[in-house]
Design a protein around this motif. Structure first.
Motif, PDB file in Angstrom:
ATOM      1  N   ALA A  83       0.830  -1.202   0.000  1.00 27.59           N
ATOM      2  CA  ALA A  83       0.000   0.000   0.000  1.00 27.59           C
ATOM      3  C   ALA A  83       0.864   1.251   0.000  1.00 27.59           C
ATOM      4  O   ALA A  83       1.963   1.271   0.568  1.00 27.59           O
ATOM      5  N   ASP A  84       0.355   2.303  -0.624  1.00 29.91           N
ATOM      6  CA  ASP A  84       1.077   3.578  -0.642  1.00 29.91           C
ATOM      7  C   ASP A  84       1.304   4.080   0.775  1.00 29.91           C
ATOM      8  O   ASP A  84       0.456   3.917   1.661  1.00 29.91           O
ATOM      9  N   PHE A  85       2.480   4.699   0.970  1.00 30.78           N
ATOM     10  CA  PHE A  85       2.811   5.346   2.239  1.00 30.78           C
ATOM     11  C   PHE A  85       3.041   6.812   1.928  1.00 30.78           C
ATOM     12  O   PHE A  85       4.034   7.185   1.315  1.00 30.78           O
ATOM     13  N   ASN A  86       2.079   7.658   2.325  1.00 30.26           N
ATOM     14  CA  ASN A  86       2.129   9.087   1.995  1.00 30.26           C
ATOM     15  C   ASN A  86       3.007   9.858   2.971  1.00 30.26           C
ATOM     16  O   ASN A  86       2.873   9.698   4.194  1.00 30.26           O
ATOM     17  N   VAL A  87       3.867  10.700   2.423  1.00 27.38           N
ATOM     18  CA  VAL A  87       4.756  11.529   3.231  1.00 27.38           C
ATOM     19  C   VAL A  87       4.632  12.980   2.783  1.00 27.38           C
ATOM     20  O   VAL A  87       4.594  13.260   1.578  1.00 27.38           O
ATOM     21  N   VAL A  88       4.575  13.880   3.746  1.00 32.25           N
ATOM     22  CA  VAL A  88       4.703  15.312   3.498  1.00 32.25           C
ATOM     23  C   VAL A  88       6.086  15.730   3.971  1.00 32.25           C
ATOM     24  O   VAL A  88       6.456  15.460   5.119  1.00 32.25           O
ATOM     25  N   ILE A  89       6.849  16.349   3.091  1.00 37.40           N
ATOM     26  CA  ILE A  89       8.188  16.830   3.446  1.00 37.40           C
ATOM     27  C   ILE A  89       8.128  18.339   3.615  1.00 37.40           C
ATOM     28  O   ILE A  89       7.675  19.059   2.721  1.00 37.40           O
ATOM     29  N   VAL A  90       8.578  18.804   4.758  1.00 38.46           N
ATOM     30  CA  VAL A  90       8.619  20.234   5.058  1.00 38.46           C
ATOM     31  C   VAL A  90      10.063  20.704   4.957  1.00 38.46           C
ATOM     32  O   VAL A  90      10.903  20.350   5.781  1.00 38.46           O
ATOM     33  N   GLY A  91      10.359  21.483   3.925  1.00 39.86           N
ATOM     34  CA  GLY A  91      11.714  21.980   3.717  1.00 39.86           C
ATOM     35  C   GLY A  91      12.376  21.290   2.543  1.00 39.86           C
ATOM     36  O   GLY A  91      12.524  20.059   2.528  1.00 39.86           O
ATOM     37  N   ALA A  92      12.793  22.066   1.539  1.00 36.34           N
ATOM     38  CA  ALA A  92      13.427  21.513   0.340  1.00 36.34           C
ATOM     39  C   ALA A  92      14.937  21.713   0.371  1.00 36.34           C
ATOM     40  O   ALA A  92      15.593  21.654  -0.674  1.00 36.34           O
ATOM     41  N   GLY A  93      15.492  21.919   1.554  1.00 33.84           N
ATOM     42  CA  GLY A  93      16.926  22.182   1.675  1.00 33.84           C
ATOM     43  C   GLY A  93      17.771  20.938   1.818  1.00 33.84           C
ATOM     44  O   GLY A  93      17.335  19.808   1.588  1.00 33.84           O
ATOM     45  N   ASN A  94      19.025  21.159   2.252  1.00 34.04           N
ATOM     46  CA  ASN A  94      20.039  20.110   2.266  1.00 34.04           C
ATOM     47  C   ASN A  94      19.702  18.929   3.159  1.00 34.04           C
ATOM     48  O   ASN A  94      19.982  17.780   2.816  1.00 34.04           O
ATOM     49  N   ILE A  95      19.114  19.191   4.317  1.00 37.49           N
ATOM     50  CA  ILE A  95      18.904  18.096   5.264  1.00 37.49           C
ATOM     51  C   ILE A  95      17.936  17.068   4.689  1.00 37.49           C
ATOM     52  O   ILE A  95      18.078  15.868   4.927  1.00 37.49           O
ATOM     53  N   ASN A  96      16.960  17.504   3.921  1.00 35.67           N
ATOM     54  CA  ASN A  96      15.989  16.572   3.339  1.00 35.67           C
ATOM     55  C   ASN A  96      16.400  16.031   1.979  1.00 35.67           C
ATOM     56  O   ASN A  96      16.011  14.921   1.617  1.00 35.67           O
ATOM     57  N   PHE A  97      17.189  16.816   1.223  1.00 37.39           N
ATOM     58  CA  PHE A  97      17.496  16.409  -0.147  1.00 37.39           C
ATOM     59  C   PHE A  97      18.993  16.287  -0.427  1.00 37.39           C
ATOM     60  O   PHE A  97      19.373  16.047  -1.579  1.00 37.39           O
TER      61      PHE A  97
END
Length: 461
Positions: free
Chosen positions: A79-93
């Motif tokens: 099943a799909d696991f939905n994620v919301v990511i807050v912040g498009a900076g270095n720590i997340n990407f």
């Protein structure tokens, strides 16, 4: 650590460790800091609920668990696991400055199940750039329908029922969270919109007043959300081995001694050298070592903290290779070159920290010693090539312990998802929000005490 078992190996030998191949963790994105004075710390410490026993469970430590991403069993479809990511900076990407990259770990943990339904960032250009890279790679299915929103309320207002997240990953600047003030109270918005969703929050938890961060911790605890904070060094196998040694031998820690010596000549972000932007190197950078100190030594008597610093205007504080025009920073906001702090733990043990902006080149020097009756546990280079040197009763020589196939970033991601899908307690969450606030309080107490010392010396002059 993840509860899976694999074929990893425990290596014990007595040779000097090879230097790490990766550059040690660099300071994160510049953050706008609010002046913070830890008020009411004594009363908050006395009334704070102790961390649950589940957060310190070396009995669950499996040295053979494979946590390196490239050694994982491929995730199964489901099943799909939905994620919301807050912040498009270095720590997340990710970036070329260090091993952080939460999205990469989420992809390896969830595989084709991952669906990033929203990316929250006020800079649409930054968010679109991050998504472009993902959509041109093998993880297209996770990001092809991702919608960019400037704020979290915008997502909530426009969300469709099938986009409800299973987890929210927060890597936005701490200046916009951990506060009671509107616009800086992200946690409040998260739990009001999704009281049953797992939340990951990067450290430090805030840049604001410590008492407000404690209030947020209480709010999160009452909400019932599963929350994990990104003090990833707790998840290192060598760190869990140290906890196991202490518990299995019924040892009481007598002292901790942490040293974080930074290589500064390539830190070319002006904001990092400005305390009004970064909160200073103790709050922003040495926080991991303050956290490890607490992890081993227990709660700190904050009233016992003493600290001194070497400042930029003192003769010994001149640095020859600063890569930024420091003269653009107001003198009162320039960072200290050295900070030395000591304190007492509530157990009676003593702790110390030395943070230095002193080395050239790229490689940092980072170590922490933990002493107990008959035992010396010395953790070296936890960011790159963690090694534990252990001396124990009956042996004057140091035993050397290393583990392969270890990725603490993956472990903290994996463990939170295990809790979300299988229920609380399915895997250890080693840093709760409240526990992280206690580390935040210690870092501010060290900074404030060092600045008080500078002012006293100024009066003497």
């Amino acid at each position: 650590m993840p509860l899976r078992r694999g074929a990893g190996s425990l290596l014990r030998h007595t040779v000097t460790p090879s230097p790490g191949l990766a550059t040690p963790l660099r300071p994160g994105l510049a953050i706008s800091a609010a002046k913070s004075t830890p008020s009411r710390l004594q009363s908050m410490r006395l009334h704070a609920t102790p961390a649950p026993r589940a957060e310190n469970i070396p009995g669950d430590f499996d040295p053979h668990a494979i946590t390196a991403m490239d050694k994982q069993t491929p995730p199964k479809p489901g099943a799909d696991f939905n994620v919301v990511i807050v912040g498009a900076g270095n720590i997340n990407f990710g970036s070329d400055e260090g091993p952080w990259n939460h999205s990469f770990r989420l992809e390896h943990k969830l595989g084709p199940r991952l669906k990033v339904v929203a990316l929250i960032d006020p800079s649409a250009a930054r968010a679109d750039a991050a998504l472009k890279v993902k959509r041109e790679s093998f993880v297209l299915s996770a990001y092809k329908d991702t919608i960019v929103y400037p704020t979290f309320p915008d997502f909530v207002k426009n969300m469709k029922p099938e986009q409800k997240p299973h987890a929210i990953w927060v890597g936005s600047p701490p200046a916009f969270r951990g506060r009671e003030e509107q616009g800086r109270d992200l946690e409040k918005a998260l739990i009001e919109a999704f009281p049953d969703v797992g939340i990951f929050i990067e450290k430090p938890v805030s840049t604001g007043p410590v008492d407000e961060a404690f209030s947020i911790a209480e709010r999160l605890k009452k909400s019932g959300n599963v929350v994990s904070v990104g003090y990833m060094l707790r998840y290192l196998k060598v760190v869990q081995k140290m906890k196991q040694i202490l518990e299995e031998n019924n040892l009481k820690v007598m002292s901790t001694n942490a040293r974080y010596i930074m290589a500064y000549e390539h830190t070319a972000k002006l904001d990092w050298w400005d305390k009004s932007q970064s909160c200073g190197p103790i709050v922003e950078q040495a926080t991991h070592f303050c956290d490890l100190s607490r992890y081993f030594g227990g709660e700190v008597d904050l009233d016992s903290v003493m600290a001194h610093s070497l400042e930029h205007f003192e003769p010994a504080g001149h640095l020859r290779k600063i890569p930024v025009p420091e003269e653009k920073i107001p003198e009162d906001e320039r960072i200290p070159r050295i900070t030395c702090a000591t304190w007492k733990y509530e157990s009676g043990a003593v702790g110390s920290l030395t943070h230095a902006v002193a080395l050239h080149g790229f490689n940092y020097s980072t170590e922490i010693d933990v002493y107990a009756d008959g035992y010396s546990l010395r953790l070296v280079d936890p960011y790159n090539a963690p090694v534990l040197y252990m001396r124990k009763p009956g042996d004057d020589h140091e035993e050397v312990i290393r583990y392969g196939n270890d990725d603490p970033f993956f472990s903290e991601v994996s463990n939170l998802i295990e809790n979300i899908e299988k229920g609380p307690g399915s895997a250890p969450i080693l840093s709760s929000y409240e526990d992280a606030v206690k580390t935040y309080a210690l870092t501010w107490q060290i900074r404030n005490k060092s600045e008080e010392s500078v002012r006293k010396m100024g009066k003497k002059k």
